[in-house]
Design a protein around this motif. Structure first.
Motif, mmCIF file in Angstrom:
data_model
loop_
_atom_site.group_PDB
_atom_site.id
_atom_site.type_symbol
_atom_site.label_atom_id
_atom_site.label_comp_id
_atom_site.label_asym_id
_atom_site.label_seq_id
_atom_site.Cartn_x
_atom_site.Cartn_y
_atom_site.Cartn_z
ATOM 1 N N UNK A 206 0.834 -1.206 0.000
ATOM 2 C CA UNK A 206 0.000 0.000 0.000
ATOM 3 C C UNK A 206 0.867 1.254 0.000
ATOM 4 N N UNK A 207 1.657 1.417 1.050
ATOM 5 C CA UNK A 207 2.437 2.646 1.184
ATOM 6 C C UNK A 207 3.604 2.684 0.205
ATOM 7 N N UNK A 208 4.201 1.539 -0.055
ATOM 8 C CA UNK A 208 5.332 1.476 -0.975
ATOM 9 C C UNK A 208 4.942 1.903 -2.375
ATOM 10 N N UNK A 209 3.793 1.449 -2.840
ATOM 11 C CA UNK A 209 3.377 1.820 -4.199
ATOM 12 C C UNK A 209 3.059 3.313 -4.294
ATOM 13 N N UNK A 210 2.518 3.888 -3.237
ATOM 14 C CA UNK A 210 2.231 5.326 -3.234
ATOM 15 C C UNK A 210 3.536 6.119 -3.286
ATOM 16 N N UNK A 211 4.474 5.774 -2.428
ATOM 17 C CA UNK A 211 5.745 6.496 -2.361
ATOM 18 C C UNK A 211 6.556 6.292 -3.637
ATOM 19 N N UNK A 212 6.622 5.068 -4.122
ATOM 20 C CA UNK A 212 7.381 4.812 -5.360
ATOM 21 C C UNK A 212 6.757 5.532 -6.551
ATOM 22 N N UNK A 213 5.436 5.654 -6.565
ATOM 23 C CA UNK A 213 4.778 6.396 -7.635
ATOM 24 C C UNK A 213 5.066 7.883 -7.567
ATOM 25 N N UNK A 214 5.094 8.408 -6.377
ATOM 26 C CA UNK A 214 5.350 9.850 -6.187
ATOM 27 C C UNK A 214 6.798 10.214 -6.535
ATOM 28 N N UNK A 215 7.735 9.379 -6.100
ATOM 29 C CA UNK A 215 9.154 9.659 -6.311
ATOM 30 C C UNK A 215 9.723 8.732 -7.387
ATOM 31 N N UNK A 216 9.104 8.726 -8.538
ATOM 32 C CA UNK A 216 9.500 7.820 -9.626
ATOM 33 C C UNK A 216 10.638 8.403 -10.459
ATOM 34 N N UNK A 217 11.214 7.559 -11.288
ATOM 35 C CA UNK A 217 12.326 7.977 -12.150
ATOM 36 C C UNK A 217 11.884 8.978 -13.213
ATOM 37 N N UNK A 218 10.604 9.115 -13.403
ATOM 38 C CA UNK A 218 10.085 10.109 -14.349
ATOM 39 C C UNK A 218 10.430 11.528 -13.885
ATOM 40 N N UNK A 219 10.490 11.730 -12.557
ATOM 41 C CA UNK A 219 10.717 13.056 -12.002
ATOM 42 C C UNK A 219 12.040 13.218 -11.267
ATOM 43 N N UNK A 220 12.644 12.099 -10.827
ATOM 44 C CA UNK A 220 13.798 12.187 -9.942
ATOM 45 C C UNK A 220 14.965 11.354 -10.444
ATOM 46 N N UNK A 221 16.164 11.698 -9.954
ATOM 47 C CA UNK A 221 17.360 10.958 -10.358
ATOM 48 C C UNK A 221 17.411 9.588 -9.674
ATOM 49 N N UNK A 222 18.353 8.768 -10.104
ATOM 50 C CA UNK A 222 18.445 7.386 -9.629
ATOM 51 C C UNK A 222 18.675 7.272 -8.126
ATOM 52 N N UNK A 223 19.417 8.212 -7.533
ATOM 53 C CA UNK A 223 19.681 8.149 -6.095
ATOM 54 C C UNK A 223 18.402 8.307 -5.276
ATOM 55 N N UNK A 224 17.536 9.223 -5.692
ATOM 56 C CA UNK A 224 16.260 9.421 -4.998
ATOM 57 C C UNK A 224 15.382 8.182 -5.169
ATOM 58 N N UNK A 225 15.320 7.657 -6.369
ATOM 59 C CA UNK A 225 14.498 6.477 -6.652
ATOM 60 C C UNK A 225 15.000 5.276 -5.850
ATOM 61 N N UNK A 226 16.304 5.134 -5.743
ATOM 62 C CA UNK A 226 16.905 4.022 -4.987
ATOM 63 C C UNK A 226 16.514 4.088 -3.509
ATOM 64 N N UNK A 227 16.612 5.274 -2.913
ATOM 65 C CA UNK A 227 16.232 5.448 -1.506
ATOM 66 C C UNK A 227 14.734 5.229 -1.335
ATOM 67 N N UNK A 228 13.947 5.722 -2.274
ATOM 68 C CA UNK A 228 12.492 5.590 -2.202
ATOM 69 C C UNK A 228 12.071 4.132 -2.110
ATOM 70 N N UNK A 229 12.778 3.273 -2.823
ATOM 71 C CA UNK A 229 12.461 1.851 -2.786
ATOM 72 C C UNK A 229 12.643 1.225 -1.416
ATOM 73 N N UNK A 230 13.444 1.868 -0.571
ATOM 74 C CA UNK A 230 13.743 1.326 0.766
ATOM 75 C C UNK A 230 13.011 2.053 1.893
ATOM 76 N N UNK A 231 12.404 3.179 1.580
ATOM 77 C CA UNK A 231 11.760 4.010 2.613
ATOM 78 C C UNK A 231 10.639 3.266 3.343
ATOM 79 N N UNK A 232 9.818 2.558 2.624
ATOM 80 C CA UNK A 232 8.692 1.865 3.259
ATOM 81 C C UNK A 232 9.199 0.814 4.238
ATOM 82 N N UNK A 233 10.161 0.034 3.798
ATOM 83 C CA UNK A 233 10.736 -1.002 4.661
ATOM 84 C C UNK A 233 11.362 -0.377 5.913
ATOM 85 N N UNK A 234 12.079 0.725 5.741
ATOM 86 C CA UNK A 234 12.710 1.404 6.877
ATOM 87 C C UNK A 234 11.664 1.960 7.839
ATOM 88 N N UNK A 235 10.592 2.521 7.303
ATOM 89 C CA UNK A 235 9.539 3.082 8.141
ATOM 90 C C UNK A 235 8.844 1.990 8.942
#
Length: 179
Positions: free
Chosen positions: A9-38
Motif C-alpha cells: 500500500x504505502x510502498x506503491x504510493x511512495x514509489x509512484x510519487x518519487x518515480x524515475x520520471x521526475x527524480x534521479x536514480x539516487x532518490x528512486x533508490x532510496x524511495x524503494x527502501x523508505x517503506x521497509x525502513x519506516x
C-alpha cells in the motif's frame, strides 16, 4: 494487515510519487527502501514504547505509518533536490509522528538512536545516518507573498512544505506573524 500488505500500500504510493520520471536514480533508490525502513522503525517503537499509566498515550498503529507517508507527500516535487533531502524529510516526518508523542528525555534519546540505526541498516549505511544526525525542520509558511506585475497580492500566505534553512529562520518568520 500483514507487513507485505502494508508495504504494498504505502510502498506503491511512495514509489509512484518519487518515480524515475521526475527524480534521479539516487532518490528512486532510496524511495524503494523508505517503506521497509519506516515499518522497521514503527516495529521498534511499538516493541519498546509500551503504554504505562504515566505513558498511556504510547499507542502506535497503522495510522502513524500513514501520517509519515502523508507528510512526505506534502513536499512539492520541485523542492525535492536530492536523496539527502529525501532522507531529511523522512527523518523529520518520523520524528513528527513518533517522537513527538514521547514525553521523557530518555525515550526521545532512544528514538534518536533507533532512527539512526534504521537508516544505517536500511537506507545507506553509517554515512547516510551521519548525514542526517542534525535536526531538520520542514514547514509550510516560509514563502513570501506572491505579487502580480503591479504589486498586488495574489496569495498572501502561499503554502509550500519545504526544508527550513535553520530554526532561527523559522523563529523569525513565526515572530513576523505575531506582529
Amino acid at each position: 494487515p500483514s507487513l507485505t500488505a502494508i508495504d504494498n500500500i504505502f510502498g506503491s504510493i511512495i514509489r509512484g510519487r518519487f518515480s524515475s520520471k521526475y527524480f534521479d536514480d539516487n532518490v528512486v533508490k532510496i524511495t524503494g527502501k523508505i517503506t521497509e525502513a519506516t515499518i522497521a522503525l514503527w516495529q521498534k517503537v511499538m516493541a519498546r514504547m509500551l503504554p504505562t499509566p504515566a505513558k498511556f498515550h504510547y499507542l502506535f498503529n497503522i495510522r502513524d505509518l500513514s501520517r509519515v507517508f502523508q507528510g512526505m507527500l506534502r513536499v512539492p516535487r520541485e523542492e525535492m533536490k536530492n536523496d539527502l533531502y529525501l532522507l531529511k524529510l523522512w527523518k523529520h516526518e518520523c520524528e513528527r509522528v513518533f517522537c513527538d508523542k514521547l514525553i521523557t528525555l530518555e525515550d526521545k534519546e532512544w528514538f534518536g538512536e533507533a532512527i539512526l540505526d534504521v537508516v544505517s541498516e536500511n537506507l545507506g549505511g553509517r554515512a547516510a545516518a551521519k548525514s542526517i544526525e542534525e535536526t531538520s525542520y520542514f514547514v509550510n509558511f516560509l514563502k513570501e507573498p506572491l505579487l502580480d506585475a503591479e504589486g498586488g497580492i495574489i496569495d498572501e500566505r502561499p503554502k509550500s512544505y519545504e526544508l527550513a534553512p535553520s530554526v532561527t529562520a523559522v523563529r523569525e518568520k513565526s515572530e513576523e506573524f505575531t506582529n
